[in-house]
Write an enzyme that holds these catalytic residues in place. Structure first.
Site, PDB file in Angstrom:
ATOM      1  N   SER A 235       0.837  -1.191   0.000  1.00  0.00           N
ATOM      2  CA  SER A 235       0.000   0.000   0.000  1.00  0.00           C
ATOM      3  C   SER A 235       0.878   1.250   0.000  1.00  0.00           C
ATOM      4  O   SER A 235       1.689   1.433  -0.901  1.00  0.00           O
ATOM      5  CB  SER A 235      -0.947  -0.044   1.193  1.00  0.00           C
ATOM      6  OG  SER A 235      -1.962   0.921   1.065  1.00  0.00           O
ATOM      7  N   ASP A 462      -8.795  -4.519  -6.189  1.00  0.00           N
ATOM      8  CA  ASP A 462      -8.342  -3.722  -5.052  1.00  0.00           C
ATOM      9  C   ASP A 462      -9.107  -2.403  -5.040  1.00  0.00           C
ATOM     10  O   ASP A 462      -8.980  -1.588  -5.946  1.00  0.00           O
ATOM     11  CB  ASP A 462      -6.835  -3.469  -5.166  1.00  0.00           C
ATOM     12  CG  ASP A 462      -6.228  -2.856  -3.919  1.00  0.00           C
ATOM     13  OD1 ASP A 462      -6.923  -2.108  -3.216  1.00  0.00           O
ATOM     14  OD2 ASP A 462      -5.039  -3.129  -3.650  1.00  0.00           O
ATOM     15  N   HIS A 489      -6.959  -5.968  -0.753  1.00  0.00           N
ATOM     16  CA  HIS A 489      -5.946  -4.916  -0.749  1.00  0.00           C
ATOM     17  C   HIS A 489      -4.698  -5.418  -0.034  1.00  0.00           C
ATOM     18  O   HIS A 489      -4.692  -5.587   1.169  1.00  0.00           O
ATOM     19  CB  HIS A 489      -6.481  -3.663  -0.047  1.00  0.00           C
ATOM     20  CG  HIS A 489      -5.465  -2.564   0.053  1.00  0.00           C
ATOM     21  ND1 HIS A 489      -4.870  -2.002  -1.054  1.00  0.00           N
ATOM     22  CD2 HIS A 489      -4.926  -1.935   1.130  1.00  0.00           C
ATOM     23  CE1 HIS A 489      -4.021  -1.065  -0.660  1.00  0.00           C
ATOM     24  NE2 HIS A 489      -4.027  -1.004   0.658  1.00  0.00           N
TER      25      HIS A 489
END
Length: 523
Positions: A235, A462, A489
């Site tokens: 991320s 995602d 995610h």
């Protein structure tokens, strides 16, 4: 505990859907020129940092949450502190203390693998510990010393960002004011002053950005004895890795960038992508619900957003009890739903939470929100969310109040499941009075010369960092892309997907990249 484990890897965006004004925003253009690449050898005034020796010790004193205290009791883990300049332009001035955890390799190590779970603002010591526990037989844990570190300002690192009291956090000061807008310039000034007072002064606030963290990584790489950095970032960790590659390309060995952020997308564009992605995930969750008996969202997949609004909007005026004398408000309900949307495995909890709200209670959605905000059983909170806000003040461009308010309107248009159905008041930029200008610059991580091959891992469904952004990051870095079919995610080394983990392990250990058409599937 299961809810906490599932939600603690969320990105900065996950703090709340309606927090755009608080987090700041930027366009895809920036007048800030990124720093030039740093030479192989550190300058004389930085040499003492690059040549320091780490003193490893048991990890229990480094725990900042009850979950970490339990995790860090494992005797396999060893922890230390790295000293770095608070301001790299003033190496003789104040310093930062970066807390780190190491899980030594089970076999002959190639070197260290530095890891980052995302955020910004999320501590990383526990991330490396979890990777080690989830992959005890992995080639990665055999050939690398796993390293997790709490980036400056976060977790056990010092100075730590501290912008709110626990009582303020419990009152909803972070999320509640942003449901309908209304964050004022006076709020911004008061918040900045309080952050400075509680965190160690304005100098601290001025030096907690991504570029400062990337410099810390390079010091850590050298102190650990690695000529080249091996890194896994999830991320926001993909942004941190890409910025490191831009600043120190000659010091990169291997980069895995998972759940990747689009390096070309300024905040406004990225927020639009994220809200659109979250609405898509919400619609899929709702459709799955309608196929079940007694779905609280009804039986029509096309009407799940409308039905959800009917159930949760009354919370704006009448919160419902959620156990231990607490209540579930509208903003907290939205937070809880967003937390559950990070992976398909969270959908049953969202559905149960919505069912509870329909029945007049809110324990499950509040538990999901608590897991994200890292609320302890005693009512205390970690500093993760306030660190997210502070770091973003250095990573994002300052918008006018008109632009901030428009961004909230645009976000709710893209994700109508979160729309409170009421007028949105004008909002100030939360970072308006921050003591330093943004330092990140957009785009970042592009046009890098001499960068070794990298591996970007992107999931097609995602909702927080959409797949297309991963394609663009891989192209920007001139590296390889691994496409993963599914709804999630972040997945590499923590998602339990053998296909992904085998490819990542082969790249990290042997520097072998997958074929251009490589694909994995989340079952």
């Amino acid at each position: 505990m299961r809810i906490r484990a599932r939600t603690r890897r969320l990105t900065a965006f996950g703090a709340t859907l309606l927090m755009v004004g608080a987090l700041g925003a930027c366009s895809s253009e920036s007048s800030d020129e990124p720093p030039t690449s740093t030479p192989d050898a550190p300058s004389d005034d930085l040499r003492r940092f690059y040549e320091q020796e780490l003193a490893f010790e048991p990890c229990e004193p480094y725990a900042t949450t009850a979950a970490d205290a339990e995790l860090f009791a494992d005797e396999r883990f060893e922890c230390a502190r790295l000293e770095t300049p608070l301001d790299y332009t003033d190496p003789d001035g104040a310093t930062a203390s970066i807390a780190l955890l190491r899980l030594p390799a089970r076999g002959e190590p190639i070197g260290s693998l530095l890891t980052n779970p995302g955020g910004p603002g999320f501590p990383g010591m526990n991330f490396a510990a979890l990777i080690g526990m989830l992959g005890p037989d992995s080639p990665v844990t055999e050939r690398f010393d796993l390293i997790g570190f709490d980036p400056r300002g976060t977790g056990a690192s010092r100075p730590a960002l501290d912008c709110y009291s626990d009582a303020e956090r419990e009152s909803g000061v972070i999320s509640e004011p942003h449901v309908l807008g209304g964050w004022t310039a006076e709020d911004s000034r008061r918040w900045t002053d309080q952050c400075a007072e509680r965190s160690g002064g304005e100098q601290v606030l001025a030096h907690v950005g991504t570029r400062d963290a990337a410099r810390d990584i390079d010091v850590l790489r050298a102190v650990l004895g690695d000529d080249g950095l091996s890194y896994l970032g999830t991320s926001y960790g993909s942004r941190l890795g890409a910025v490191y590659a831009e600043m120190f390309p000659e010091n990169v060995r291997a980069l895995v960038l998972d759940g990747p952020m689009d390096p070309y997308a300024g905040t406004a564009e990225r927020r639009a992508q994220q809200f659109t992605g979250l609405q898509r995930s919400f619609d899929l969750m709702g459709a799955a619900c309608t196929a079940q008996p007694d779905c609280p969202l009804g039986t029509d997949p096309e009407a799940v957003t409308e039905r959800f609004q009917e159930i949760v909007r009354p919370l704006l005026d009448e919160p419902v009890p959620a156990g231990d004398g607490r209540e579930l408000t509208y903003a907290r309900a939205i937070d809880g739903v967003v937390a559950g949307l990070y992976a398909q495995t969270g959908w049953p909890l969202i559905i149960e939470g919505i069912r509870e709200v329909r029945e007049g209670r809110g324990e499950t959605l509040l538990a999901l929100q608590d897991g994200y905000y890292q609320r302890e059983a005693d009512g205390s909170y970690s500093n993760t969310i306030e660190a997210t806000q502070a770091i973003n003040c250095l990573d994002e461009e300052r918008l006018t109040s008109e632009e901030e308010t428009a961004l909230i309107h645009d976000a709710l248009a893209a994700a109508p499941f979160a729309d409170p159905g009421r007028p949105i008041a004008e909002s100030s930029n939360m970072c308006e009075f921050w003591p330093a200008e943004p330092t990140l610059g957009y785009p970042y991580g592009t046009g890098i010369e001499g960068l070794p091959a990298t591996l970007t891992v992107a999931v097609t469904g995602d909702g927080l960092t959409p797949y297309e952004g991963g394609v663009r990051l891989a192209e920007a870095l001139g590296g390889s892309l691994l496409t993963v079919e599914g709804e999630q995610h972040g997945i590499a080394l923590i998602g339990g997907n053998a296909c992904v983990d085998d490819i990542v392990a082969d790249y990290l250990t042997n520097l072998t990249l997958p074929p251009d058409d490589a694909r994995c599937t989340i079952e």
